[in-house]
Design an enzyme around this catalytic site. Structure first.
Site, PDB file in Angstrom:
ATOM      1  N   HIS A 404       0.848  -1.199   0.000  1.00 11.07           N
ATOM      2  CA  HIS A 404       0.000   0.000   0.000  1.00 11.07           C
ATOM      3  C   HIS A 404       0.877   1.240   0.000  1.00 11.07           C
ATOM      4  CE1 HIS A 404      -3.432  -2.356   2.240  1.00 11.07           C
ATOM      5  NE2 HIS A 404      -3.387  -2.648   0.951  1.00 11.07           N
ATOM      6  N   GLU A 498      17.807   1.146  -1.129  1.00  6.40           N
ATOM      7  CA  GLU A 498      17.338   1.726  -2.393  1.00  6.40           C
ATOM      8  C   GLU A 498      18.161   2.934  -2.839  1.00  6.40           C
ATOM      9  OE1 GLU A 498      13.439   2.232  -0.714  1.00  6.40           O
ATOM     10  OE2 GLU A 498      13.609   4.411  -0.709  1.00  6.40           O
TER      11      GLU A 498
HETATM   12  C1  NOJ Z   1       9.838   4.127  -1.111  1.00  5.44           C
HETATM   13  C2  NOJ Z   1      10.090   2.862  -0.373  1.00  5.44           C
HETATM   14  O1  NOJ Z   1      11.155   3.009   0.526  1.00  5.44           O
HETATM   15  C3  NOJ Z   1      10.377   1.780  -1.381  1.00  5.44           C
HETATM   16  O2  NOJ Z   1      10.712   0.592  -0.716  1.00  5.44           O
HETATM   17  C4  NOJ Z   1       9.202   1.614  -2.298  1.00  5.44           C
HETATM   18  O3  NOJ Z   1       9.551   0.720  -3.310  1.00  5.44           O
HETATM   19  C5  NOJ Z   1       8.801   2.927  -2.940  1.00  5.44           C
HETATM   20  N1  NOJ Z   1       8.693   3.956  -1.967  1.00  5.44           N
HETATM   21  C6  NOJ Z   1       7.476   2.800  -3.674  1.00  5.44           C
HETATM   22  O4  NOJ Z   1       6.443   2.634  -2.772  1.00  5.44           O
HETATM   23 CA    CA Z   2      12.126   5.144   1.431  1.00  6.69          CA
END
Ligand code: NOJ
Ligand code: CA
Length: 692
Positions: A404, A498
């Site tokens: 979500h 990320e």
């Molecule tokens: C930022 C979140 O840290 C990441 O894990 C996610 O893939 C993206 N937002 C998209 O919701």
């Molecule tokens: Ca994030």
């Protein structure tokens, strides 16, 4: 509560009086069970409450004072008298459902001081100190009373006056984001303002020279101190404003759209303001202060709360192999792709699969101002057959993790919460990853203000009603609420993996040698470790992971989370011998020990898996190579173990040769030691199984 007669010291001071001279200060003392920490409650000659803290013979917090400012009524600051004080001892052990340690000891001495204004309003405020062997917490209680009903708090002025220019590991006091890199400076050199305008953050607001918590410091004589808060409920998050000249912090609560900090009615209590104190850096990690200062579990049935290893349609979007939205023509969350991940999970001892980008709305996600109503949490994209994916996963005994992304439009999410969770329930999905990317709508609210604290709480409680575990990204900071709501399994709230995929420079090699001593003191982290394709050559030639592969493995032990992702693409794991460590590694721990470590340099942890006799060790170093010696004395008596060691190869280096790894076995018992060389940006991971 047992009332005890208590000594009130009257200190007549000729030299250090604050505003008027030759007056007296009242002092009440309380010590930790082992007597190492002594906290003093102070009442200044003007009737202002405060405190100081010593650790054995060292002053840790010099005289510091409290005060609250309100919108329409006078501040509560001076003019208090002590009407009563009570002291009690408390000791219990409690069992975690998911945790770093199965049995947690919770032993403290408590001092509660009841204060009343001596003048016309006669308002009351209590201050409660709980002093543990590993630190202390204090909070303010505002009882039900005639002259204080509905209040708007404009400021809490709690001081933390330190005794020197300590080395500080800090991130800026951002009201919207914890996704900053840690800085290491003297307290006098903290400059949070210079961290504004961060190019890689979708939301950020740093109004003051303040830091977010946990913030950790080291004194010149080697003592470690960390400030945070516990049980942040129906209040605003605290940031700590820095006074670089007096070496002190003052609380600065996160604000809201109308400029106020907290709207609340008596009776209420504030979150605990916490101070961890330790002689060894690793003791900060072993402390349970934050969870202990939360209420016991409120969920009746917890049998559905389970640790989980997961893979996901996730990294491929972050490196640009596919997209969350369908319009691009490179949609990641297709039925076919989901099945590929499910197959991989089923074959590799992975419990679950996260699928992001499954629902409509992603075309209008980032960069759009009007995100209200954009996301829908029940309607899949045309090329994603949710029914079929769930059926397929079930047949292979793999769990689906729902996603979500709220795009920081919490009202849209709240309006759909019941239907969204009911959909999960219908499909037997009992884990949801939520996300809050972007500036909060309505404008003027912040991720860490009271309005959002209450939103996150509402989602957590609602999820519990539907027997759903929650893993939040862009979360409210962790303050130990997992003790009360054990479905609060993990969260981001830091600069995660990320950033290596798309931010300029990524996370430096030292990042994960600071995080365990700062952010991780708050609680579990969904860091998403385990990237094997370090150089990202096929997708992001200008980005890379700034660690070795062995360092990535070690993170499964170093970074605590009962839900851990194997974050890389399945094709980078198959056939890779190092993947065996991820298949094997535990998630829920009987006990955890920090074997060694210095903040910002290296850390070595050992954890014993619950319900097995397996142990796992993780060691990571910063940009410097390092020899470490592992002493296996923590192993169980009289047992022989087979250790599988995943270590940096001789010529490994985070940049020049990151994937060079040696994998070998050794028989060990508790009398053995093992020397390991960690490469620059490197690490080591070890799994130990009892020999049969
Ligand atoms: C930022 C979140 O840290 C990441 O894990 C996610 O893939 C993206 N937002 C998209 O919701
Ligand atoms: Ca994030």
């Amino acid at each position: 509560m047992k009332k005890q007669t208590f000594l009130i010291f009257l200190i007549f001071s000729m030299t250090t009086c604050r505003t008027s001279c030759f007056t007296n200060k009242q002092v009440l003392e309380i010590s930790s069970p082992n007597n190492n920490i002594q906290a003093k409650f102070l009442l200044s000659p003007e009737g202002q409450p405060g405190y100081s803290v010593r650790y054995i013979d060292k002053l840790v917090i010099d005289d510091s004072y409290f005060g609250f400012d309100f919108k329409t009524v006078p501040s509560m600051e001076n003019g208090f008298i002590i009407t009563q004080h009570k002291k009690r001892n408390f000791s219990e052990t409690w069992e975690t459902i998911l945790g770093e340690q199965r049995i947690v000891e919770n032993s403290y001495n408590e001092l509660k001081i009841e204060l009343m204004e001596s003048d016309h309003l006669k308002r009351q405020m209590n201050i409660v100190f709980r002093v543990y062997d590993d630190g202390l917490g204090f909070r303010f209680e505002f009882p039900d009373q005639e002259n204080l009903k509905d209040v708007v708090i404009m400021d809490e002025n709690t001081e933390f006056n330190l005794t020197g220019d300590h080395t500080t590991w800090w991130i800026p006091g951002d009201w919207d984001s914890y996704e900053h890199l840690y800085n290491t400076t003297k307290l006098s050199e903290i400059d949070a303002i210079s961290k504004r305008n961060h190019s890689s953050l979708a939301q950020t607001y740093i109004p003051e020279n303040a830091v977010n918590t946990p913030v950790t410091l080291k004194t010149d004589d080697g003592l470690y101190i960390s400030f945070h808060e516990a049980n942040l409920t129906n209040f605003s998050g605290i940031t700590l404003k820095v006074n670089t000249e007096t070496y002190s912090f003052t609380s600065e609560l996160v604000g809201s759209a109308d400029g106020s900090k907290v709207k609340i009615s008596t009776p209420f209590v504030t979150p605990w303001r916490t101070i961890q104190i330790a002689e060894k850096a690793g003791d900060l990690i072993e402390s349970h202060l934050i969870v202990n200062l939360n209420e016991p579990n409120r969920l009746k049935d917890t049998g559905w709360i389970k640790p989980m290893k997961y893979v996901g349609i996730w990294w491929e979007m972050h490196i640009g192999k596919s997209t969350w939205d369908m319009a691009s023509g490179r949609h990641g969350a297709t039925t076919e792709n989901a099945k590929k991940y499910i197959d991989f999970a089923a074959d590799n001892n992975i419990d679950g699969v996260l699928i992001e980008g499954w629902n409509t709305g992603w075309e209008k996600w980032i960069g759009f101002d009007d995100r209200e109503g954009v996301f829908d949490f029940i309607t899949p994209y045309e090329d994603y057959d949710l029914d079929e994916v769930v059926r397929y996963a079930k047949a292979k005994d793999v769990k689906i993790i729902m996603h979500h992304e709220t795009s920081a439009a919490p009202r849209t999410y709240e309006a759909q919460l019941d239907t969204a969770f009911a959909l999960c329930k219908m499909y037997d999905i009992n884990a949801v990853k939520t996300g809050y990317v972007g500036k909060i709508i309505p404008k003027g609210e912040y991720h860490h203000g009271q309005w959002m604290v209450n939103h996150y709480q509402k989602v957590l409680e609602k999820a519990a009603d539907y027997e759903i575990m929650v893993n939040i990204h862009e979360p409210i900071k962790d303050t130990g609420i997992r003790r009360t709501y054990p479905n609060m399994i993990s969260r981001e709230g830091l600069r995660g993996q990320e950033f290596n995929a798309w931010s300029e420079g990524g996370n430096p090699p030292e990042h994960l040698t600071i995080v365990p001593f700062t952010r991780m003191l708050a609680g579990p982290i969904d860091f998403t470790p385990g990237i094997f394709d370090i150089k990202l050559a096929d997708y992001k030639p200008n980005n890379q992971i700034n660690t070795t592969l062995a360092h990535q493995l070690a993170l499964y032990v170093v970074v605590y989370s009962p839900i851990q992702m194997a974050a890389d693409l399945p094709e980078n794991y198959v056939e890779h011998l190092a993947f065996q460590f991820i298949r094997d590694v535990g998630l829920n721990w009987e006990e955890s020990h920090v074997l060694d470590g210095e903040i910002g340099d290296f850390v070595v942890l050992a954890r014993k898996e619950r319900e097995t006799d397996n142990w796992f060790i993780g060691a990571v170093t910063d940009e410097n190579d390092r020899n470490i010696e592992i002493d296996f004395e923590f192993l169980d008596d009289g047992k022989q173990y087979v250790a599988t060691i995943y270590a940096d190869a001789k010529n490994a280096h985070w940049n020049k040769n990151p994937t060079a790894i040696d994998i070998y076995k050794r028989n060990v018992n508790k009398n053995d030691r093992l020397l390991l060389k960690l490469a620059e940006g490197g690490g080591a991971a070890i799994s130990l199984r009892p020999a049969d």
